[in-house]
Design a protein around this motif. Structure first.
Motif, PDB file in Angstrom:
ATOM      1  N   GLY A 178      27.544  61.873  34.011  1.00  0.00           N
ATOM      2  CA  GLY A 178      27.295  60.446  33.868  1.00  0.00           C
ATOM      3  C   GLY A 178      26.615  59.855  35.085  1.00  0.00           C
ATOM      4  O   GLY A 178      25.691  59.045  34.974  1.00  0.00           O
ATOM      5  N   ARG A 179      27.048  60.258  36.271  1.00  0.00           N
ATOM      6  CA  ARG A 179      26.412  59.779  37.507  1.00  0.00           C
ATOM      7  C   ARG A 179      24.972  60.274  37.601  1.00  0.00           C
ATOM      8  O   ARG A 179      24.077  59.539  38.032  1.00  0.00           O
ATOM      9  CB  ARG A 179      27.202  60.258  38.723  1.00  0.00           C
ATOM     10  N   ILE A 180      24.761  61.520  37.209  1.00  0.00           N
ATOM     11  CA  ILE A 180      23.408  62.075  37.264  1.00  0.00           C
ATOM     12  C   ILE A 180      22.492  61.322  36.313  1.00  0.00           C
ATOM     13  O   ILE A 180      21.376  60.932  36.665  1.00  0.00           O
ATOM     14  CB  ILE A 180      23.434  63.576  36.915  1.00  0.00           C
ATOM     15  N   ARG A 181      22.964  61.098  35.091  1.00  0.00           N
ATOM     16  CA  ARG A 181      22.164  60.377  34.105  1.00  0.00           C
ATOM     17  C   ARG A 181      21.858  58.962  34.575  1.00  0.00           C
ATOM     18  O   ARG A 181      20.714  58.496  34.473  1.00  0.00           O
ATOM     19  CB  ARG A 181      22.911  60.343  32.774  1.00  0.00           C
ATOM     20  N   ASP A 182      22.856  58.270  35.112  1.00  0.00           N
ATOM     21  CA  ASP A 182      22.649  56.896  35.571  1.00  0.00           C
ATOM     22  C   ASP A 182      21.646  56.836  36.713  1.00  0.00           C
ATOM     23  O   ASP A 182      20.805  55.928  36.774  1.00  0.00           O
ATOM     24  CB  ASP A 182      23.976  56.278  36.004  1.00  0.00           C
ATOM     25  N   ALA A 183      21.719  57.805  37.638  1.00  0.00           N
ATOM     26  CA  ALA A 183      20.783  57.822  38.761  1.00  0.00           C
ATOM     27  C   ALA A 183      19.362  58.083  38.280  1.00  0.00           C
ATOM     28  O   ALA A 183      18.409  57.454  38.757  1.00  0.00           O
ATOM     29  CB  ALA A 183      21.205  58.890  39.774  1.00  0.00           C
ATOM     30  N   ALA A 184      19.209  59.005  37.323  1.00  0.00           N
ATOM     31  CA  ALA A 184      17.877  59.292  36.781  1.00  0.00           C
ATOM     32  C   ALA A 184      17.338  58.088  36.032  1.00  0.00           C
ATOM     33  O   ALA A 184      16.156  57.728  36.171  1.00  0.00           O
ATOM     34  CB  ALA A 184      17.936  60.518  35.868  1.00  0.00           C
ATOM     35  N   TYR A 185      18.176  57.442  35.227  1.00  0.00           N
ATOM     36  CA  TYR A 185      17.731  56.264  34.486  1.00  0.00           C
ATOM     37  C   TYR A 185      17.316  55.143  35.430  1.00  0.00           C
ATOM     38  O   TYR A 185      16.334  54.437  35.190  1.00  0.00           O
ATOM     39  CB  TYR A 185      18.857  55.766  33.576  1.00  0.00           C
ATOM     40  N   ALA A 186      18.088  54.931  36.506  1.00  0.00           N
ATOM     41  CA  ALA A 186      17.756  53.870  37.458  1.00  0.00           C
ATOM     42  C   ALA A 186      16.387  54.123  38.075  1.00  0.00           C
ATOM     43  O   ALA A 186      15.582  53.196  38.238  1.00  0.00           O
ATOM     44  CB  ALA A 186      18.832  53.783  38.536  1.00  0.00           C
ATOM     45  N   TRP A 187      16.117  55.378  38.427  1.00  0.00           N
ATOM     46  CA  TRP A 187      14.812  55.707  39.004  1.00  0.00           C
ATOM     47  C   TRP A 187      13.703  55.504  37.978  1.00  0.00           C
ATOM     48  O   TRP A 187      12.643  54.949  38.295  1.00  0.00           O
ATOM     49  CB  TRP A 187      14.808  57.155  39.501  1.00  0.00           C
ATOM     50  N   LEU A 188      13.924  55.936  36.742  1.00  0.00           N
ATOM     51  CA  LEU A 188      12.920  55.765  35.698  1.00  0.00           C
ATOM     52  C   LEU A 188      12.612  54.289  35.463  1.00  0.00           C
ATOM     53  O   LEU A 188      11.451  53.902  35.269  1.00  0.00           O
ATOM     54  CB  LEU A 188      13.381  56.429  34.407  1.00  0.00           C
ATOM     55  N   GLN A 189      13.639  53.454  35.481  1.00  0.00           N
ATOM     56  CA  GLN A 189      13.417  52.024  35.293  1.00  0.00           C
ATOM     57  C   GLN A 189      12.606  51.427  36.436  1.00  0.00           C
ATOM     58  O   GLN A 189      11.739  50.581  36.209  1.00  0.00           O
ATOM     59  CB  GLN A 189      14.747  51.296  35.158  1.00  0.00           C
ATOM     60  N   GLN A 190      12.897  51.859  37.658  1.00  0.00           N
ATOM     61  CA  GLN A 190      12.125  51.358  38.789  1.00  0.00           C
ATOM     62  C   GLN A 190      10.669  51.792  38.689  1.00  0.00           C
ATOM     63  O   GLN A 190       9.751  51.012  38.969  1.00  0.00           O
ATOM     64  CB  GLN A 190      12.728  51.864  40.103  1.00  0.00           C
ATOM     65  N   GLN A 191      10.438  53.040  38.277  1.00  0.00           N
ATOM     66  CA  GLN A 191       9.069  53.511  38.082  1.00  0.00           C
ATOM     67  C   GLN A 191       8.378  52.707  36.995  1.00  0.00           C
ATOM     68  O   GLN A 191       7.201  52.360  37.120  1.00  0.00           O
ATOM     69  CB  GLN A 191       9.069  55.003  37.714  1.00  0.00           C
ATOM     70  N   ALA A 192       9.088  52.423  35.931  1.00  0.00           N
ATOM     71  CA  ALA A 192       8.518  51.637  34.835  1.00  0.00           C
ATOM     72  C   ALA A 192       8.127  50.248  35.336  1.00  0.00           C
ATOM     73  O   ALA A 192       7.037  49.750  35.034  1.00  0.00           O
ATOM     74  CB  ALA A 192       9.527  51.527  33.687  1.00  0.00           C
ATOM     75  N   ARG A 193       8.988  49.638  36.101  1.00  0.00           N
ATOM     76  CA  ARG A 193       8.700  48.279  36.602  1.00  0.00           C
ATOM     77  C   ARG A 193       7.434  48.273  37.469  1.00  0.00           C
ATOM     78  O   ARG A 193       6.566  47.406  37.323  1.00  0.00           O
ATOM     79  CB  ARG A 193       9.903  47.770  37.402  1.00  0.00           C
ATOM     80  N   THR A 194       7.307  49.265  38.330  1.00  0.00           N
ATOM     81  CA  THR A 194       6.151  49.312  39.223  1.00  0.00           C
ATOM     82  C   THR A 194       4.867  49.625  38.470  1.00  0.00           C
ATOM     83  O   THR A 194       3.830  48.958  38.662  1.00  0.00           O
ATOM     84  CB  THR A 194       6.374  50.369  40.319  1.00  0.00           C
ATOM     85  N   TRP A 195       4.905  50.637  37.587  1.00  0.00           N
ATOM     86  CA  TRP A 195       3.693  51.044  36.882  1.00  0.00           C
ATOM     87  C   TRP A 195       3.241  49.989  35.872  1.00  0.00           C
ATOM     88  O   TRP A 195       2.054  49.677  35.765  1.00  0.00           O
ATOM     89  CB  TRP A 195       3.898  52.384  36.188  1.00  0.00           C
ATOM     90  N   PHE A 196       4.176  49.413  35.132  1.00  0.00           N
ATOM     91  CA  PHE A 196       3.811  48.395  34.151  1.00  0.00           C
ATOM     92  C   PHE A 196       3.196  47.179  34.834  1.00  0.00           C
ATOM     93  O   PHE A 196       2.260  46.567  34.312  1.00  0.00           O
ATOM     94  CB  PHE A 196       5.036  47.964  33.332  1.00  0.00           C
ATOM     95  N   GLU A 197       3.728  46.817  35.985  1.00  0.00           N
ATOM     96  CA  GLU A 197       3.170  45.691  36.744  1.00  0.00           C
ATOM     97  C   GLU A 197       1.719  45.967  37.110  1.00  0.00           C
ATOM     98  O   GLU A 197       0.853  45.092  36.972  1.00  0.00           O
ATOM     99  CB  GLU A 197       4.000  45.462  38.008  1.00  0.00           C
ATOM    100  N   GLN A 198       1.428  47.174  37.557  1.00  0.00           N
ATOM    101  CA  GLN A 198       0.056  47.529  37.919  1.00  0.00           C
ATOM    102  C   GLN A 198      -0.871  47.469  36.719  1.00  0.00           C
ATOM    103  O   GLN A 198      -1.994  46.962  36.811  1.00  0.00           O
ATOM    104  CB  GLN A 198       0.030  48.933  38.530  1.00  0.00           C
ATOM    105  N   ARG A 199      -0.423  47.991  35.594  1.00  0.00           N
ATOM    106  CA  ARG A 199      -1.283  48.015  34.404  1.00  0.00           C
ATOM    107  C   ARG A 199      -1.463  46.616  33.818  1.00  0.00           C
ATOM    108  O   ARG A 199      -2.551  46.265  33.339  1.00  0.00           O
ATOM    109  CB  ARG A 199      -0.719  48.972  33.348  1.00  0.00           C
ATOM    110  N   LEU A 200      -0.446  45.804  33.854  1.00  0.00           N
ATOM    111  CA  LEU A 200      -0.594  44.419  33.419  1.00  0.00           C
ATOM    112  C   LEU A 200      -1.631  43.697  34.278  1.00  0.00           C
ATOM    113  O   LEU A 200      -2.520  43.015  33.758  1.00  0.00           O
ATOM    114  CB  LEU A 200       0.745  43.689  33.508  1.00  0.00           C
ATOM    115  N   ARG A 201      -1.523  43.864  35.584  1.00  0.00           N
ATOM    116  CA  ARG A 201      -2.458  43.197  36.480  1.00  0.00           C
ATOM    117  C   ARG A 201      -3.876  43.679  36.239  1.00  0.00           C
ATOM    118  O   ARG A 201      -4.826  42.881  36.236  1.00  0.00           O
ATOM    119  CB  ARG A 201      -2.033  43.456  37.934  1.00  0.00           C
ATOM    120  N   TYR A 202      -4.058  44.972  36.011  1.00  0.00           N
ATOM    121  CA  TYR A 202      -5.390  45.531  35.763  1.00  0.00           C
ATOM    122  C   TYR A 202      -6.026  44.893  34.528  1.00  0.00           C
ATOM    123  O   TYR A 202      -7.175  44.417  34.567  1.00  0.00           O
ATOM    124  CB  TYR A 202      -5.282  47.039  35.575  1.00  0.00           C
TER     125      TYR A 202
END
Length: 295
Positions: A178-202
């Motif tokens: 459960g801890r491993i899954r939560d840590a991976a999900y948290a990282w994936l969400q942060q990556q999503a936030r950063t990448w989506f922001e870049q593509r929206l701005r583009y």
């Protein structure tokens, strides 16, 4: 959705270091046609303070994770691990078993739907342990635990991953799944936030458009949305898919800033923003957000 269609948005390559096999789980085989038994899936590991328990209902054995808490009543939840029963510290095991038996029809119905959904998950074959593989931007990256790391980071090009890139999690090697899954999900969400922001701005800059605000979504029914106030939501689970798929959803929602419908004019607008979007659209139509991992 069959397996070949499930994986068609990902580069189909096995991780370089396959995870160790899981210990066998009780009652996990898929029931034969005509067999109404719902499988019991015991989690790979249990967090501190949780225990596995089984009770015999009228039709079959029901297994569940039991968690004690300060809540005032017994709660039943279907989550990524199956049935979770949360009960006050003062409630006896017999009382808990009685509630599970009383609600067994509801539980088995929900577990059956959960089992079918789980078989279609983009990460259904992920072992939440050292060496497990996770889909990220159309590739499969490998989880590593137990290193001298104080934060989660990817060994590789952050938004141009290759199969086998290593995601180092700041967790001990014996961390529960459960801890491993939560840590991976948290990282994936942060990556999503950063990448989506870049593509929206583009795309917004290219179209000369302004956006009031946007945010990540965990919606189970849609990949993105845009309301009449010009606010956009993008499903964080899109980060599992290749960049063309993400660009299509971003362009789709930006097109709604001019055409708040799905008319011919709308699809012309999508094509003007992202020529050749049809392949990504048709591929994504094979996937329902509800068949991707929930957090």
């Amino acid at each position: 959705m069959n397996e070949s269609r499930q994986l068609d948005l990902f580069i189909d390559a096995p991780p370089p270091t396959p995870p160790a096999p899981r210990p066998p789980l009780r009652n996990t085989p898929r029931p034969a046609r005509g067999d109404t038994t719902v499988p019991t899936l015991r989690p790979q590991s249990l967090a501190a303070g949780m225990r596995w328990r089984e009770v015999r209902a009228s039709t079959q054995l029901i297994g569940f994770v039991l968690k004690r808490s300060r809540r005032k009543s017994i709660g039943l939840t279907i989550n990524d691990d199956g049935l979770l029963v949360t009960a006050p510290n003062w409630v006896t095991l017999a009382q808990i078993d009685e509630v599970v038996v009383e609600k067994s029809n509801w539980i088995l119905d929900k577990l059956s739907a959960w089992y079918d959904r789980r078989a279609q998950l983009a990460m259904a074959d992920t072992h939440w342990q050292d060496g497990g593989a996770v889909p990220y931007m159309g590739r499969r990256i490998v989880l590593r635990l137990g290193g001298a790391h104080d934060h989660t980071h990817l060994q590789g090009v952050e938004f141009e991953p290759s199969d086998g890139d290593v995601l180092n999690l700041a967790l001990p090697r014996d961390a529960d799944h459960g801890r491993i899954r939560d840590a991976a999900y948290a990282w994936l969400q942060q990556q999503a936030r950063t990448w989506f922001e870049q593509r929206l701005r583009y795309f917004l800059d290219a179209q000369g458009l302004q956006l009031r605000r946007w945010r990540l979504s965990s919606a189970a029914t849609r990949w993105g949305s845009c309301n009449s106030d010009g606010n956009i939501m993008l499903n964080w689970r899109l980060i599992h898919f290749e960049r063309d798929i993400i660009d299509y959803v971003v362009a789709h929602e930006i097109a709604h800033l001019r055409e708040m419908n799905h008319s011919k004019d709308f699809w012309r607008e999508v094509g003007r923003i992202l020529p050749g979007f049809e392949r990504a659209r048709d591929a994504l139509r094979q996937h329902d957000p509800a068949t991707l991992p929930l957090i």
